[in-house]
Write a protein that holds these residues in place. Structure first.
Motif: not given
Length: 451
Positions: A331-336, A376-380, A385-393, A426-427
């Motif tokens: 599965c290519d879904d985004l999971i956090d 549509e995005w994951v978080f850490a 600091n922190a980020f949000v991310k999809d499969r590319r950005w 997406a960005a």
């Protein structure tokens, strides 16, 4: 036939029909339970990056039991955790990002959130609940009821830097110190406890949470080094990977041998990336640190724990549920990691906690290949600091943006205005997401971010 004989015959007939109806009721209950309330075994390995298992392309270690689990279930390619262990555990149990809970200090869990954990949700849904392994979120010697308050009926745990976890382990079980484990290997004690729990609860839905000690290095902040193993040293990282794989297999075998294979959802994931160094031994009273690097698909990958890179936050995740989840699928879904509370609540037919904002999103439908991914995005987050991310950005809270498909090592930061038009939407979504998180309390470091 006399009157008494007729009455006796009638009673036997009545008893027969009652037994048949009772059997039908029990059968109906079992069928209903199989349809709505699977057992849940949640295994959380410690300090194991996605470059480790062979089924993810790992070449440095043999992981036959984890690979078998992937062959029998679904492998997720875009699962994310926090960069270190305590925030991941906070997020997993609560379904909330750590900042939303006030970033609890290391080795703690907010008392105000104790009634809203994943264990409480499942307990309220009728599940027997147990946890064994690494607790991390409290000094158990000072608060032996904390696991119970968080929803666990039973526990077998080492706390937070209170003593050894592997050799001559300090283990608390259901309010008491285990005094019979000095000659035992800690990970075997945790396995034995959960296997016994599973065997005792075959007739009732159970939630068995196994936050493994493996493959974390031995504790390094006590007054003196913890005891070494029988060969006079601690285990290497590779040896711990082998031990982890064996115990994952033991737990899965316990489910299967109890006759619960088809009605048990087994989840394997890890809490963060592999460590940069492992503690292999002691020399003259000083700990010996050895660098950790692994090979994945021909590329050497140093341990990325405590870094907000893919090596630190992108983790292996495998789910098995025979008859529900297609075997040998991916599965290519985004999971956090926040997604597990709402997902397991939906699978179990439980009610979500009320009065709080959950960051997690259920992916229960995806386990059967239905619908689309919920994110549509994951978080850490980690420290400042922190980020949000999809499969590319990937957009950091300090404004750095990376095209991780083209720049996987994150060497060339971009600005949102530099994104090609085809990917501008997406960005922009990531930009909106990080600002929504700022509004929810994420510390701002956005001097370069567009409003």
């Amino acid at each position: 036939m006399g009157f008494r004989g007729m009455r006796h015959c009638e009673r036997r007939i009545l008893a027969f029909f009652i037994s048949v109806l009772t059997l039908v009721d029990i059968t109906s209950f079992v069928i209903a339970r199989e349809d709505t309330q699977p057992n849940i075994l949640l295994i959380l390995a410690d300090d194991v990056g996605s470059e480790v298992p062979q089924c993810y392309g790992g070449e440095s270690y043999a992981t036959p039991r984890i690979d078998q689990l992937a062959q029998e279930g679904m492998r997720f390619e875009h699962a994310y955790a926090m960069a270190v262990c305590h925030p991941t555990r906070i997020c997993l149990l609560s379904g909330q990002y750590p900042f939303r809970m006030g970033n609890p200090k290391w080795g703690s869990y907010p008392e105000s959130a104790e009634a809203n954990t994943i264990a409480q949700v499942l307990k309220n849904a009728g599940y027997a609940t147990a946890v064994a392994g690494k607790w991390q979120i409290g000094m158990l010697g000072e608060d032996l009821s904390q696991p119970n308050r968080l929803g666990f009926d039973e526990y077998c745990l080492f706390g937070w830097h209170e003593g050894p976890r592997y050799y001559q382990p300090l283990i608390w079980q259901n309010g008491k110190n285990r005094e019979d484990v000095k000659e035992k290997y800690g990970p075997d004690v945790y396995c034995d406890f959960l296997i016994d729990f599973i065997q005792r609860h075959r007739e009732k839905p159970f939630f068995a949470y196994y936050p493994m000690a493996l493959c974390h290095a031995v504790t390094n902040d006590l007054d003196k080094p913890v005891p070494v193993g029988p060969n006079g040293r601690y285990q290497t990282f590779g040896e711990m990977v082998e031990a982890m794989d064996e115990r994952v297999g033991r737990m899965v075998d316990a489910v299967d041998q109890a006759g619960l294979r088809d009605n048990t959802l087994v989840v394997f994931l890890t809490d963060n990336g592999s460590p940069a160094k492992n503690i292999d031994g002691v020399r003259n009273g000083e700990l010996i640190y050895t660098p950790v690097s692994s090979i994945r698909n021909g590329t050497v990958i140093p341990g990325g724990k405590a870094q907000l890179t893919d090596a630190g936050t992108r983790v292996p995740m495998i789910v098995r549920w025979p008859g529900k989840i297609p075997a040998d699928s991916k599965c290519d879904d985004l999971i956090d990691v926040s997604d597990f509370l709402p997902t397991l609540a939906e699978v179990a037919g439980g009610e979500l906690p009320s009065g709080i904002t959950l960051d997690g999103r259920s992916f229960a439908n995806r386990l059967e290949g239905e619908g689309s991914g919920p994110r549509e995005w994951v978080f850490a987050e980690h420290k400042e600091n922190a980020f949000v991310k999809d499969r590319r950005w990937k957009l950091f809270s300090d404004g750095r943006l990376y095209d991780v498909q083209e720049d996987s090592n994150e060497q060339s930061p971009l600005k949102i205005g530099d994104v090609p038009h085809a990917d501008s939407r997406a960005a922009s979504q990531l930009n909106e997401a990080i600002h929504e998180l700022f509004a929810a309390g994420l510390p701002r470091r956005d001097s370069q971010l567009q409003e």
